[in-house]
Design a protein around this motif. Structure first.
Motif, PDB file in Angstrom:
ATOM      1  N   ALA A 175       0.831  -1.215   0.000  1.00 18.67           N
ATOM      2  CA  ALA A 175       0.000   0.000   0.000  1.00 18.67           C
ATOM      3  C   ALA A 175       0.863   1.261   0.000  1.00 18.67           C
ATOM      4  N   GLY A 176       2.180   1.096  -0.120  1.00 15.94           N
ATOM      5  CA  GLY A 176       3.076   2.258  -0.195  1.00 15.94           C
ATOM      6  C   GLY A 176       3.459   2.836   1.156  1.00 15.94           C
ATOM      7  N   ILE A 177       3.242   2.058   2.222  1.00 22.65           N
ATOM      8  CA  ILE A 177       3.559   2.562   3.568  1.00 22.65           C
ATOM      9  C   ILE A 177       4.834   1.875   4.076  1.00 22.65           C
ATOM     10  N   THR A 178       5.735   2.656   4.686  1.00 18.09           N
ATOM     11  CA  THR A 178       6.931   2.044   5.281  1.00 18.09           C
ATOM     12  C   THR A 178       6.483   1.188   6.466  1.00 18.09           C
ATOM     13  N   PRO A 179       6.723  -0.121   6.417  1.00 16.34           N
ATOM     14  CA  PRO A 179       6.218  -0.961   7.515  1.00 16.34           C
ATOM     15  C   PRO A 179       6.928  -0.710   8.846  1.00 16.34           C
ATOM     16  N   LEU A 180       8.274  -0.560   8.805  1.00 18.68           N
ATOM     17  CA  LEU A 180       9.030  -0.526  10.056  1.00 18.68           C
ATOM     18  C   LEU A 180       9.895   0.731  10.151  1.00 18.68           C
ATOM     19  N   ALA A 181       9.624   1.530  11.184  1.00 18.41           N
ATOM     20  CA  ALA A 181      10.473   2.697  11.459  1.00 18.41           C
ATOM     21  C   ALA A 181      11.678   2.212  12.244  1.00 18.41           C
ATOM     22  N   HIS A 182      12.853   2.545  11.748  1.00 22.33           N
ATOM     23  CA  HIS A 182      14.064   2.056  12.411  1.00 22.33           C
ATOM     24  C   HIS A 182      15.169   3.073  12.199  1.00 22.33           C
ATOM     25  N   GLY A 183      16.047   3.152  13.159  1.00 24.11           N
ATOM     26  CA  GLY A 183      17.221   4.007  12.998  1.00 24.11           C
ATOM     27  C   GLY A 183      18.430   3.126  12.843  1.00 24.11           C
TER      28      GLY A 183
END
Ligand code: GAL
Length: 414
Positions: A175-183
């Protein structure tokens, strides 16, 4: 004659001591610099000031405290240790062995710490039987945080297995969404890795691999599977993750730029500081699998000269384990109190889940120290593991290569 001289000397000593004593004083080295963290440490500053203390702040930015620990070493080596330091896990005993910690047993005994702290926590605060650190909280590491709206809009429930997590992530990515926010910082990779090891291998495996450093566990098929899952997760992270601070990854979830973050509950401190409501704006769930990875923040006092500083250390230690501080600090920090006698009525649903899971994990033998946050291993061993985890995450190294490198790195770290 003798008597007169003695009296004169002691009168002088008393005069100069009282003239020199300006009140409790503390230079405090810590790494709480994000929004939620700064709000939390301000609670201690305020309580200290209210009791007449003078606080000199020494914040060293950098999540997980790597930079703070480098700064600490430089200060101690130059013979100028800070009065109080945010220090935890076996690092406390490592500094004690260097002979540079102050004994805070008199405060601990006068305040009855033994009666209000769980034994497992109290043990981390002791050095050869004496009290050498004061605990502020219990953070849980194995959490998933999610943007409630993004999940609802995509028909996704909080995942309870890694397969469910992967399926949700695929759906979001489509769906065009970044699944995982990570640094992309080594300690953040390690944070995700230990949650994966617990989920994939279970509590007993975690203990064998990341606490006992058992070679068979480190080179097992289960560890290969854990690295496989890390490779899968790498595919769910956006292209700009390198070097990103953890709180900026949390902000991505808050702002709907990413769906999930795998991070300890200091992330909840960020959501709360931004006015977000658990269960409405954001969701929390433990990462898949049984068990609880604990991370207890604490302060150790360093051996320093001067009545003001010693009074400052005593006052800080007393306040830190005080009931009010433990409540207010932890309401801000995202953690739960270390003391067992603090009412949780004002705490949110994630904190209640943490407290319930901590009790059941403790009873079931699945309450485990976080390796990624310095609770399980000495610095050299933890560092050796993290180097491999981050090397794997940031390359196309195979899982088989990673487990071999892991076993070698651990073997060479002693
Ligand atoms: C942890 C620490 C937490 C939190 C986090 C990010 O190691 O225990 O209190 O500050 O790092 O900096």
């Amino acid at each position: 004659m003798k008597f007169t001289a003695f009296a004169a000397v002691s009168a002088l000593a008393i005069t100069s001591a009282s003239a020199a004593f300006a009140g409790p004083e503390a230079e405090v080295l810590h790494y709480w610099t994000s929004g939620g963290e700064a709000k939390s440490v301000a609670v201690l500053q305020q309580e200290f000031a209210a009791k007449g203390g003078t606080w000199t702040d020494m914040p060293v930015a950098g999540g997980g405290g790597d930079a703070a620990m480098t700064a600490l070493r430089a200060r101690v080596l130059s013979g100028n240790a800070p009065t109080a330091v945010q220090l935890k896990g076996p690092a406390i005993q490592e500094w004690y062995e260097e002979g540079v910690l102050a004994d805070i047993s008199s405060v601990a005994e006068a305040s009855g710490w033994a009666a209000v702290l769980p034994e497992s926590i109290a043990n981390h605060m002791k050095c050869e039987g004496s009290w050498c650190a004061a605990p502020v909280n219990v953070h849980r590491v194995d959490w998933i945080w999610a943007n409630a709206e993004l999940l609802a809009a995509n028909g996704i429930e909080m995942p309870t297995t890694w397969d469910e997590f992967n399926a949700a992530a695929e759906k979001l990515a489509a769906a065009g969404i970044t699944p995982l926010a990570h640094g992309g910082q080594a300690w953040q990779d390690a944070t995700v890795f230990e949650a994966v090891v617990l989920g994939v291998g279970g509590a007993e495996f975690f203990q064998q691999a990341l606490v006992d450093l058992d070679t068979d566990a480190l080179t097992s098929d289960t560890m290969v599977q854990a690295f496989d899952q890390m490779r899968t997760l790498r595919g769910y992270v956006d292209g700009n993750f390198s070097g990103r601070d953890w709180n900026l990854a949390t902000a991505m979830v808050m702002n709907g730029e990413a769906a999930f973050q795998i991070m300890g509950d200091w992330a909840k401190g960020e959501f709360l500081a931004a006015g977000k409501v658990p269960g409405e704006d954001f969701l929390c769930a433990s990462t898949p699998g049984d068990g609880f990875l604990y991370n207890v923040d604490s302060f150790a006092m360093f051996d320093v000269a001067g009545a003001d500083k010693k009074a400052g250390q005593d006052l800080l230690a007393e306040l830190i384990v005080g009931q009010n501080f433990q409540k207010v600090f932890n309401l801000n920090k995202g953690s739960i109190p270390a003391r067992v006698d603090v009412a949780l009525d004002e705490f949110d649903s994630c904190a209640h889940l943490s407290a319930a899971d901590m009790t059941s994990s403790s009873e079931g033998g699945t309450l485990l120290p976080s390796y990624a946050h310095g609770m399980a291993l000495r610095g050299a061993q933890a560092g050796a593991i993290t180097d491999v985890v981050t090397a794997h995450f940031n390359s196309d190294m195979s899982s088989a290569e990673a487990v071999q490198m892991l076993a070698d790195a651990v073997a060479n770290s002693y």
